[in-house]
Each structure stands twice: as C-alpha cells, then as structure tokens.
Enzyme design. Structure first.
Site, PDB file in Angstrom:
ATOM      1  N   SER A 104     -34.825  22.698   0.757  1.00  0.00           N
ATOM      2  CA  SER A 104     -36.360  21.634   0.186  1.00  0.00           C
ATOM      3  C   SER A 104     -35.157  20.503   0.020  1.00  0.00           C
ATOM      4  CB  SER A 104     -37.095  22.218  -1.013  1.00  0.00           C
ATOM      5  OG  SER A 104     -37.503  22.135  -0.902  1.00  0.00           O
ATOM      6  N   ASP A 226     -45.221  23.986   7.476  1.00  0.00           N
ATOM      7  CA  ASP A 226     -45.135  23.957   6.596  1.00  0.00           C
ATOM      8  C   ASP A 226     -45.434  22.523   5.613  1.00  0.00           C
ATOM      9  OD1 ASP A 226     -43.823  23.136   3.723  1.00  0.00           O
ATOM     10  OD2 ASP A 226     -41.661  23.417   5.267  1.00  0.00           O
ATOM     11  N   HIS A 261     -42.317  26.904   3.244  1.00  0.00           N
ATOM     12  CA  HIS A 261     -41.668  26.379   2.900  1.00  0.00           C
ATOM     13  C   HIS A 261     -40.139  27.157   2.886  1.00  0.00           C
ATOM     14  CE1 HIS A 261     -40.332  22.857   1.641  1.00  0.00           C
ATOM     15  NE2 HIS A 261     -39.635  23.405   0.387  1.00  0.00           N
TER      16      HIS A 261
END
Length: 281
Positions: A104, A226, A261
């Site tokens: 991320s 996602d 995610h």
C-alpha cells in the site's frame, strides 16, 4: 551520501522496532501500510525466513512506536519523512542491494527511497500500491474528493465506527472474519488524530512524478479486485516506471486471483507462489 538520522538513544533500529528473521544471504525488507504494523506479515515470515534474511519494522505512526516519534511536520504532508526513515534504517543496518516488498503506502515509500539511494535496492515489489488515489483529468485513482472528505470527516467524528465500516471493505473477503478482526484491532490501536493525519497524507498523495525516476526493477502485485486500488493502476505503474517504459522489460505485473487490499492476510499462499516463482526456489 547517507541521510542524516536523529532518533535519540538506540537509533532508528530501536525506534521503529526493527526485527530480523532468518539467515539467508539476501535481505528481504517487508514494509507495512496504513493502519497496520509489522505483524501484518505473520503468515509470510515463517516461509520467507527459510530463504532470506527478513527485515520487518513499524512505520512512525504505529502505536508500537514511541508517540513522540510521529511528528506532524515530518510525516503529515508527504511520504518524504517515511522514505528518509527507510534509508536511515538500511544505512544503520549496513544493508545494500535489498529486495524490498512494500504494501500500500509503503510501495510508494520504497519508490521514493529508490530515487534517492538506488544502491540500497536490488528489486522493488509493489504490493497493492498506488501513486495517487484521487481521480483527476485523464487519471482514475478510484476516489472522488467528496468521498475522501467524507472519510476524513468520519475518522474525525467517530473513529471506531469508521474503523468497523472500513475494515471489512478493505479486507474484501466476506468469509474471512479473522482478517477483518485483525485489521480492525490494528486500526483501533491508533490514536484518532494520528489516523486522520496519516489518512490525509495517503489519500491525498500524488507520487506520479516519482515513477519515471525509479530505475530499480519492479514487480507490481495487485489483487484482481481491490476496493482501495483499482486493478488498472498496476498497469499504469508498469507503463510509467523507469522513464516512461525505458526500463519496462525489468518491470512485471502479477495479478492475484483474489479480492481485497490485504492479500498477505487473505491470500498469502497466492502471494507466496508469485514470490517463489520470481525470487526463490
């Protein structure tokens, strides 16, 4: 040229709770994203430590880190402070030519650090990363500004309720309540004001300008669905990394057949399979 690091007694290794596992000759750095800490890698570490020297640490906003480390001036407006910390950490441990896996926001932190000190990195693995979350002209990051403003307002007004809403959405896999609970617990350990500050830094970031300056080979790993990062962002990264494709032969995209995610929590066998196919036997 080394970055200046000042974390008081014990240095950055102690400040960010850095831990090393395994005895391999190649160092693999695992960097977590928003709302989590180094424990998010707990499924992967036992396997990876059989092949690598695995370095994990906490980002400055983590509740595991001394509260005085998180400085709004340093971390509140960009990823620069986080990238400087990463460089300092690797310098303090005398590490070069590492394989770096950033999840991320840490995917882009790794890219930024690689433009400053490319010799620290042999390969970047960008997991569920995005250079920009906000939609704009000719670019679909996945979020309108009004949606982000609502997120920020919810965090400020009722942080626990926002966490209980956001965590299942981000995890994405409905039949994985343990992963949802793990992310919720991690998020709820953050101070609401720190969580809001970091959320604004992440969701309002724009690191598109960095991508053409990243010449370290990259593997981009993305879930097929996602809720935070659209799948097409993975291919955008591939096109833009390394001076608009000059280094494209070294950059690869791997799409995981999963939702959410956090594949390191919900689909770690798939993630390990990709890593095994490219980095170890």
């Amino acid at each position: 040229m080394r970055t200046s690091c000042d974390f008081g007694g014990g240095g950055i290794v102690n400040a960010l709770n850095a831990n090393m596992y395994g005895n391999g000759s190649q160092t693999l750095v695992l960097a977590h994203g928003y709302g989590t800490d180094q424990r998010v890698w707990h499924f992967l570490i036992p396997y990876l430590a059989c092949y690598f020297k695995v370095l994990v640490f906490d980002l400055a906003f983590s509740p595991n880190v001394r509260p005085q480390v998180y400085n709004e001036k340093k971390y509140g407006s960009s990823y620069d402070g986080y990238a400087a910390d990463l460089v300092c950490l690797l310098d303090e441990l005398n590490l070069n030519d590492t394989i770096y896996l950033g999840h991320s926001m840490s995917a882009m932190i790794g890219c930024l650090a690689a433009t400053k000190r490319p010799q620290l990195f042999k390969h970047l693995i960008l997991l569920s990363g995005s250079p920009r979350y906000l939609n704009g002209e000719g670019y679909k990051g996945g979020f309108e500004r009004s949606v982000l403003d609502t997120i920020f307002k919810s965090i400020k007004q009722d942080f626990p309720s926002w966490v209980h809403s956001f965590a299942p959405t981000a995890i994405g896999v409905k039949n994985d309540p343990s992963a949802v609970a793990e992310f919720e617990d991690s998020l709820l350990r953050m101070k609401p004001e720190v969580a809001l500050s970091v959320a604004k830094t992440v969701f309002l970031s724009d690191l598109r300008w960095v991508l053409p300056h990243v010449f370290v080979p990259c593997t981009i790993i993305q879930s097929k669905q996602d809720p935070v990062v659209p799948k097409h962002i993975a291919f955008y990264l591939k096109r833009k990394l390394g001076n608009n494709g000059a280094n494209n032969s070294s950059n690869k995209v791997k799409i995981l057949k999963t939702i959410g995610h956090f594949p390191q929590l919900t689909a770690y066998p798939l993630l390990l399979k990709v890593l095994k196919g490219q980095f170890f036997v």
